[in-house]
Design a protein around this motif. Sequence first.
Motif, PDB file in Angstrom:
ATOM      1  N   TRP A 370       0.855  -1.180   0.000  1.00 54.07           N
ATOM      2  CA  TRP A 370       0.000   0.000   0.000  1.00 54.07           C
ATOM      3  C   TRP A 370       0.891   1.229   0.000  1.00 54.07           C
ATOM      4  O   TRP A 370       1.940   1.251   0.653  1.00 54.07           O
ATOM      5  N   GLU A 371       0.486   2.270  -0.699  1.00 56.30           N
ATOM      6  CA  GLU A 371       1.313   3.471  -0.807  1.00 56.30           C
ATOM      7  C   GLU A 371       0.621   4.656  -0.140  1.00 56.30           C
ATOM      8  O   GLU A 371      -0.491   5.041  -0.508  1.00 56.30           O
ATOM      9  N   TRP A 372       1.318   5.227   0.851  1.00 53.26           N
ATOM     10  CA  TRP A 372       0.814   6.425   1.516  1.00 53.26           C
ATOM     11  C   TRP A 372       0.749   7.595   0.529  1.00 53.26           C
ATOM     12  O   TRP A 372       1.644   7.767  -0.299  1.00 53.26           O
ATOM     13  N   THR A 373      -0.297   8.387   0.627  1.00 56.51           N
ATOM     14  CA  THR A 373      -0.381   9.646  -0.096  1.00 56.51           C
ATOM     15  C   THR A 373      -0.483  10.783   0.920  1.00 56.51           C
ATOM     16  O   THR A 373      -0.669  10.555   2.110  1.00 56.51           O
ATOM     17  N   SER A 374      -0.387  12.000   0.434  1.00 57.76           N
ATOM     18  CA  SER A 374      -0.446  13.163   1.321  1.00 57.76           C
ATOM     19  C   SER A 374      -1.871  13.582   1.661  1.00 57.76           C
ATOM     20  O   SER A 374      -2.075  14.504   2.455  1.00 57.76           O
ATOM     21  N   THR A 375      -2.861  12.906   1.094  1.00 57.04           N
ATOM     22  CA  THR A 375      -4.254  13.337   1.177  1.00 57.04           C
ATOM     23  C   THR A 375      -4.954  12.813   2.423  1.00 57.04           C
ATOM     24  O   THR A 375      -4.851  11.628   2.756  1.00 57.04           O
ATOM     25  N   THR A 376      -5.670  13.703   3.102  1.00 59.40           N
ATOM     26  CA  THR A 376      -6.534  13.305   4.207  1.00 59.40           C
ATOM     27  C   THR A 376      -7.828  12.737   3.630  1.00 59.40           C
ATOM     28  O   THR A 376      -8.407  13.305   2.698  1.00 59.40           O
ATOM     29  N   PHE A 377      -8.276  11.622   4.158  1.00 60.01           N
ATOM     30  CA  PHE A 377      -9.453  10.930   3.636  1.00 60.01           C
ATOM     31  C   PHE A 377     -10.688  11.814   3.728  1.00 60.01           C
ATOM     32  O   PHE A 377     -10.997  12.369   4.787  1.00 60.01           O
ATOM     33  N   HIS A 378     -11.393  11.943   2.623  1.00 54.24           N
ATOM     34  CA  HIS A 378     -12.583  12.784   2.544  1.00 54.24           C
ATOM     35  C   HIS A 378     -13.494  12.229   1.455  1.00 54.24           C
ATOM     36  O   HIS A 378     -13.099  11.360   0.685  1.00 54.24           O
ATOM     37  N   GLY A 379     -14.703  12.750   1.384  1.00 56.52           N
ATOM     38  CA  GLY A 379     -15.618  12.365   0.316  1.00 56.52           C
ATOM     39  C   GLY A 379     -15.415  13.239  -0.903  1.00 56.52           C
ATOM     40  O   GLY A 379     -15.075  14.418  -0.791  1.00 56.52           O
ATOM     41  N   GLY A 433       3.922   0.963   2.244  1.00 51.41           N
ATOM     42  CA  GLY A 433       5.152   1.574   1.764  1.00 51.41           C
ATOM     43  C   GLY A 433       4.805   2.916   1.135  1.00 51.41           C
ATOM     44  O   GLY A 433       3.801   3.531   1.493  1.00 51.41           O
ATOM     45  N   PHE A 434       5.581   3.326   0.138  1.00 54.06           N
ATOM     46  CA  PHE A 434       5.307   4.620  -0.491  1.00 54.06           C
ATOM     47  C   PHE A 434       6.222   4.825  -1.684  1.00 54.06           C
ATOM     48  O   PHE A 434       7.212   4.117  -1.861  1.00 54.06           O
ATOM     49  N   ARG A 435       5.874   5.806  -2.483  1.00 58.88           N
ATOM     50  CA  ARG A 435       6.775   6.333  -3.515  1.00 58.88           C
ATOM     51  C   ARG A 435       6.727   7.855  -3.403  1.00 58.88           C
ATOM     52  O   ARG A 435       5.825   8.414  -2.779  1.00 58.88           O
ATOM     53  N   CYS A 436       7.660   8.522  -4.001  1.00 60.60           N
ATOM     54  CA  CYS A 436       7.768   9.976  -3.867  1.00 60.60           C
ATOM     55  C   CYS A 436       7.355  10.688  -5.149  1.00 60.60           C
ATOM     56  O   CYS A 436       7.294  10.090  -6.226  1.00 60.60           O
TER      57      CYS A 436
END
Length: 443
Positions: A370-379, A433-436
Amino acid sequence: MNQERAKERIATELDRSRHRSNGLTLDALDDEGLHAQHSPLMSPLVWDLAHVGNYEEQWLLRAAGGRQALRPDIDGLYDAFENPRSERVSLPLLDPVEAYRYNARVRREVLDVLSGAELGTAEETGDERSLLADGFVFHMVIQHEHMHDETMLSTHQLRRGAPVLLEPARGVRSLKPPVHEEVYVPPGSFTMGTDDDPWSFDNERPAREIHLDGYWIDTRPVTNAAYMDFIDDGGYENRRWWSKEGWKWRTGKKAFAPAFWTREAQGWSRRRFGRQEIVPPDEPVQHVSFHEAQAYAAWAGKRLPSEAEWEKAARWDPVAGTSHRYPWGDEEPGPRHANLGQRALGPGPAGRHPEGTSPLGVQQLIGDVWEWTSTTFHGYPGFDAFPYREYSEVFFDDGYKVLRGGSWATHPTAVRSTFRNWDHPVRRQIFSGFRCARNADET
């Protein structure tokens, strides 16, 4: 797909999910191991086992089938919102044999409901909010069980003791490392989300056109070797790279490396499902929190991508001018596309599955970690909760961060380029995990 074929597919996937659930519980541990709480972060596995059956009963027998409740007395025990994970071990749960028999009884009646169900499309029924339209409620239950199977794998990872899960062969089908470390995504619009995917959840809807400025994104997830460079450069000791919240977490946690890592004389080792092994340098790093991913990105002179940037890199075909269901197109995931469905007990090396590369040249967007993103979960704008608020809406704008792409533990039916996962930014037991990424004007 006609109704009979759709029903055959649903019956097959129901069987696969239950086979997997039983394999991670009844076939893996004795009663003591199933009842034990291996971590306060996770449920005892015996709770998960009966919970998937109770969820199936409530949605497929009662809501979709209109049948009488089989065990209304246990609904409260297996309500995930009434019972925090840390407290479930003290509940009067069904024992493993009772849970198995209950699940089997539910499944027998569900297959009877399925045989008589009308699974017409939303266009045919004229009702997009029907539980049965396109088989939606069956798809929802199948994905729910596979999600719990992945959660069970996280519990197994936290469990102490000898290995109990069979280690599948981890051969590399194909390996083609990317020519470039990052690719440029030009400015422009793309379709984000979906309106018509029959397996999609409410938080993936509605589809809309989004314009993004140009940006660069890594062609593969950050590897263990690259992350070791961050550690060796004092990344965990340098306040400069961490957000205020991240530094507070790091110091409070006394974190010095990804979860389950240990520094040895010859380098780094890790504990993986009861096995101690040298950390393979070419695999994507996993078991890192959002805070660690964000700190690494700052150290590397980059940032985490937003979820819109991640989805555009995964779906958008600049030649066709369309957004696909998967990076490689609309064909469902197979072994040649991605590392999914517990085919192995960990991610594959970077550069694996070149046939799963997106049109923009980005690899391993689906599966592995799974890749982290900078976004806060929202609708999304126009979001409409369906069929219940507690799946998505209650988690909106509450500090949860969005993860994308699925992991090696995610089943193919429970992931696509529009699928949205979310978790607390401190979580590390998940296979994350993540990518940049970086802005186009940055060098």
